[in-house]
Design a protein around this motif. Sequence first.
Motif, mmCIF file in Angstrom:
data_model
loop_
_atom_site.group_PDB
_atom_site.id
_atom_site.type_symbol
_atom_site.label_atom_id
_atom_site.label_comp_id
_atom_site.label_asym_id
_atom_site.label_seq_id
_atom_site.Cartn_x
_atom_site.Cartn_y
_atom_site.Cartn_z
ATOM 1 N N TYR A 243 171.292 -31.974 74.335
ATOM 2 C CA TYR A 243 171.082 -33.385 74.649
ATOM 3 C C TYR A 243 170.466 -33.518 76.034
ATOM 4 C CZ TYR A 243 171.614 -38.328 75.518
ATOM 5 O OH TYR A 243 171.351 -39.643 75.816
ATOM 6 N N ASN A 244 169.178 -33.748 76.063
ATOM 7 C CA ASN A 244 168.438 -34.124 77.271
ATOM 8 C C ASN A 244 168.667 -33.236 78.490
ATOM 9 O OD1 ASN A 244 166.533 -36.243 77.287
ATOM 10 N ND2 ASN A 244 167.602 -37.185 79.024
ATOM 11 N N PRO A 245 168.628 -31.930 78.336
ATOM 12 C CA PRO A 245 168.795 -31.078 79.519
ATOM 13 C C PRO A 245 167.486 -30.992 80.301
ATOM 14 C CG PRO A 245 168.356 -29.720 77.622
ATOM 15 C CD PRO A 245 168.417 -31.145 77.110
ATOM 16 N N PRO A 246 167.533 -30.564 81.564
ATOM 17 C CA PRO A 246 166.279 -30.242 82.263
ATOM 18 C C PRO A 246 165.523 -29.174 81.462
ATOM 19 C CG PRO A 246 168.122 -30.318 83.811
ATOM 20 C CD PRO A 246 168.711 -30.403 82.439
ATOM 21 N N ILE A 247 164.252 -29.377 81.266
ATOM 22 C CA ILE A 247 163.471 -28.495 80.399
ATOM 23 C C ILE A 247 163.517 -27.049 80.890
ATOM 24 C CG2 ILE A 247 161.186 -28.019 79.454
ATOM 25 C CD1 ILE A 247 162.585 -30.475 78.292
ATOM 26 N N ALA A 248 163.467 -26.861 82.194
ATOM 27 C CA ALA A 248 163.490 -25.497 82.732
ATOM 28 C C ALA A 248 164.783 -24.792 82.355
ATOM 29 C CB ALA A 248 163.328 -25.521 84.249
ATOM 30 N N PHE A 249 165.898 -25.501 82.435
ATOM 31 C CA PHE A 249 167.181 -24.886 82.097
ATOM 32 C C PHE A 249 167.279 -24.631 80.592
ATOM 33 C CE2 PHE A 249 169.218 -27.134 85.979
ATOM 34 C CZ PHE A 249 168.635 -26.196 86.813
ATOM 35 N N LEU A 250 166.754 -25.536 79.805
ATOM 36 C CA LEU A 250 166.753 -25.339 78.353
ATOM 37 C C LEU A 250 165.961 -24.090 77.988
ATOM 38 C CD1 LEU A 250 167.362 -26.322 75.468
ATOM 39 C CD2 LEU A 250 165.292 -27.749 75.619
ATOM 40 N N GLU A 255 165.607 -18.488 76.301
ATOM 41 C CA GLU A 255 165.043 -17.177 76.635
ATOM 42 C C GLU A 255 166.132 -16.118 76.805
ATOM 43 O OE1 GLU A 255 162.775 -18.059 80.083
ATOM 44 O OE2 GLU A 255 161.124 -19.017 78.973
ATOM 45 N N SER A 256 167.310 -16.522 77.275
ATOM 46 C CA SER A 256 168.389 -15.537 77.417
ATOM 47 C C SER A 256 168.885 -15.055 76.060
ATOM 48 C CB SER A 256 169.543 -16.137 78.226
ATOM 49 O OG SER A 256 170.317 -17.039 77.476
ATOM 50 N N VAL A 257 168.761 -15.905 75.035
ATOM 51 C CA VAL A 257 169.090 -15.465 73.674
ATOM 52 C C VAL A 257 167.993 -14.543 73.145
ATOM 53 C CG1 VAL A 257 169.566 -16.203 71.306
ATOM 54 C CG2 VAL A 257 170.416 -17.568 73.235
ATOM 55 N N MET A 258 166.748 -14.921 73.373
ATOM 56 C CA MET A 258 165.628 -14.114 72.881
ATOM 57 C C MET A 258 165.565 -12.747 73.554
ATOM 58 S SD MET A 258 162.786 -17.187 72.751
ATOM 59 C CE MET A 258 161.504 -16.209 71.976
ATOM 60 N N ALA A 259 166.167 -12.630 74.755
ATOM 61 C CA ALA A 259 166.126 -11.363 75.493
ATOM 62 C C ALA A 259 167.314 -10.460 75.183
ATOM 63 C CB ALA A 259 166.102 -11.658 76.997
ATOM 64 N N GLN A 260 168.114 -10.797 74.179
ATOM 65 C CA GLN A 260 169.308 -10.015 73.882
ATOM 66 C C GLN A 260 168.984 -8.595 73.425
ATOM 67 O OE1 GLN A 260 172.841 -10.923 74.128
ATOM 68 N NE2 GLN A 260 171.652 -12.203 75.534
ATOM 69 N N THR A 282 159.417 -29.138 73.170
ATOM 70 C CA THR A 282 159.724 -27.776 73.629
ATOM 71 C C THR A 282 160.443 -26.990 72.547
ATOM 72 O OG1 THR A 282 159.862 -28.493 75.937
ATOM 73 C CG2 THR A 282 160.980 -26.439 75.355
ATOM 74 N N LEU A 283 161.434 -27.617 71.905
ATOM 75 C CA LEU A 283 162.189 -26.926 70.863
ATOM 76 C C LEU A 283 161.296 -26.553 69.685
ATOM 77 C CD1 LEU A 283 165.488 -29.018 70.838
ATOM 78 C CD2 LEU A 283 165.137 -26.740 71.804
ATOM 79 N N ASP A 284 160.449 -27.463 69.266
ATOM 80 C CA ASP A 284 159.556 -27.177 68.130
ATOM 81 C C ASP A 284 158.577 -26.059 68.464
ATOM 82 O OD1 ASP A 284 160.782 -29.090 66.595
ATOM 83 O OD2 ASP A 284 159.323 -30.664 67.082
ATOM 84 N N LYS A 285 158.084 -26.067 69.675
ATOM 85 C CA LYS A 285 157.127 -25.033 70.086
ATOM 86 C C LYS A 285 157.787 -23.659 70.106
ATOM 87 C CE LYS A 285 153.814 -23.936 73.756
ATOM 88 N NZ LYS A 285 153.241 -24.384 75.067
ATOM 89 N N ILE A 286 158.999 -23.585 70.643
ATOM 90 C CA ILE A 286 159.700 -22.300 70.714
ATOM 91 C C ILE A 286 160.081 -21.828 69.319
ATOM 92 C CG2 ILE A 286 161.822 -21.187 71.505
ATOM 93 C CD1 ILE A 286 161.683 -22.931 74.004
#
Length: 779
Positions: A243-250, A255-260, A282-286
């Motif tokens: 819910y509406n986080p800063p985009i950089a933090f999102l 990315e921390s999940v993708m780097a597992q 951002t979510l759709d693009k990722i």
Amino acid sequence: MNDADERAEMRLRDAGGVFAVDYQRPSGADSREAELAAELAQAHDEIKRLVAIRRRNARLGLASRKRRSELARRLKTVEARAELAVRKKSFEVALGLMRRTAQLRRKHGRLAKLWARLRARFKPDKANIAMIKNSLFFDKEWYASTYPELGAENIKAAWHYYALGAREGRDPGPFFSTRSYLANNPSVAQAGINPLLHYEKSGWREGPVPFGDELTELDRAAVRRHIADLASTPLISVVMPVYNPPIAFLRQAIESVMAQSYENWELCIANDASPDPEVARTLDKIAAADKRIKVLHRKKNGNICAASNSALELATGEFVALMDHDDILHETALYEIAVEIDAHPDVDVIYSDEDKISENGVRHSPFFKPDFNPDLLLGQNTINHLAVYRRALMARIGGFRPGFEGSQDHDLILRAWAASSSHRIRHIPAALYHWRQGTQAPSFSESRLEQCTRAARQAIQDFLDREGEGAIVVAAPKASRYSRVIRKIPEPKPLVSVIVLTKDRADLLSVCADGVLNRTDYPNIELLIVDHQSKEQATRDLFGTLERDPRVTILPYAGEFNFSAMNNMAVSAAKGTILALLNNDIEVMEPGWLGEMVSHAVRPEVGAVGAKLYYADGRLQHAGVVIGVGGVAGHSFLFEGREALGYFGQATLTRAVSAVTGACLVVRKSVFLEARGLDAEAFPIAFNDIDFCLKVQSKGYRNVWTPFAELVHHESLSRGYEDTPEKKARFARECANFRDRWAAVIENDPYYNPNLSLRSSKYDVAEISRRLKPWFRYL
């Protein structure tokens, strides 16, 4: 020398300060500069003399109030400023001195240049000290207690670390290693830059602060080999409400999940109608770039429970890991989860340690948790992050319950525990989850603490109601954000046999007996006093008085003092179903202490119960025992103040512990006999209580410490200390016996984290973790 020079020199002498910094003499002014140097040297000597006087007088307490006041006034300008300039290369005093020598500056051009340089350099000094003071890694209290000589010299901690501490290799706090940072950044060391300043200004962008869990390429290769060797590699669904986080933090969270290291995962995201359209884009693009990422956009904003359930509907994995939209997973998080599942296929819940991460990526405040501690969980949510659940279990209990927003995770683990069992909840002692805090967009639990606390209490009460024992939950008295459970005692209340050993010392025994008989509100008591050959008339008179009370029995004991044998003898004579072992130097503080302890001792799963004991001066003496501290066993939070919260509030909360002290120990008689009582042969004096508790624990019972039974313990006043060769030899034998018998627990007390120090009773972070990392054998 002209009149202007003389006046400047007089002002220099009157300034009460000193300026010392390397510079070249102005042309044609050698004699004048020599005179100035002599003045400065004389002033420096005066400073040293005044400092010596102040320290000597403070140490001996000989200075009068008037002299102290005069010294304080003089030293305010001389020591704090002049010594600063001379010894520490700060320029505040130099600036003050140079203002008073304006005519001298005009006459000597090179000094004028020096003035400009000092003025330019002084401003960053002030800002830098403020930056250190405000750093999350700088801990003023820790710095002062770790380097106590600074307190004796009355030196400000932030200034000292800036000016001198870093060069001496000192750390600004427990979570920043000066030496490690400089070793990892040789250019910083070579330039002589303060390492904490470098980190705060730019270093955090260049890499993580040394935190003890950084991986090398060899580590990563070993992790890959271990994953390939796992018998099973279950799909793990990472569930993330957004819910509406800063985009950089999102982005960082995803990315921390993708780097597992472990790649068999899926990320299930529910966007809870975030107002910022950039979140959805951002979510759709990722998601388009990685098929393992699933995104659902909710049309209407609900809340964290509703969004989490929406994300849960996307999950297909055997296990579900819960993650917030701006937090970060350690790169080995899912790998460690998979390893735990592989080792314990029947596991239902897995949780890890956690720390916090600031807006600029600084990790701090690690929470190194115990293994599953049911009693502590009813006071605070010790599971929290990272938590992983078997998906079938989550489906069975219905996922998250709306109405518990802010404490939805606490409610979830309580319901999961009720539907599973303690034995199927596993703990990984590593900080695998970095919880974002201190940002411009605070979390629900940060912004609505009162609402979250109410929700947590309701969740705990619901759990207690399902147990059906009539227990109630209230605010913990000394930590209102946490909870206390008040349990009922069955009716009729069971008889408690209070056992007290004594030899003379009628002054102590009278206070103890009066507290038990007259200042304790528990109605069903017998007092068994084991008399070890008392000889004093005052003791015999006291016995005569006490025996008039039908609740009191005097049991004589002959032979050498043997704490274990004497208690075992008394137990054989005890009529109660509940036993209370009590030292004769215990003083009752409040009437409800015994009822509180009995309310836990009657629980079928509980073994020994301990109380909160204080020294006579109010400092904490006993808050549970940690096996391994000090080499054998030690008391938690020893010598802390009466109001101390302890590590994450644990000095104020009921919790399971491996052992409690026999100075005040309550246990069912049936459990005492099942564990075969105290070992009179191996532990006649010391460690018999700890050995007993570990025997009880090995039988499958849980030992409990409660802070809501408070007493004073005048420790060792009757027996004295281990201060003779015979006593020291006997104590050494008992230490050896304990280490031989309980070596495995000494290495790993289940209620104490291997990342915490065995040198301290205050839950300090260990210099080297005792945990063997799971990929170690693959290196």
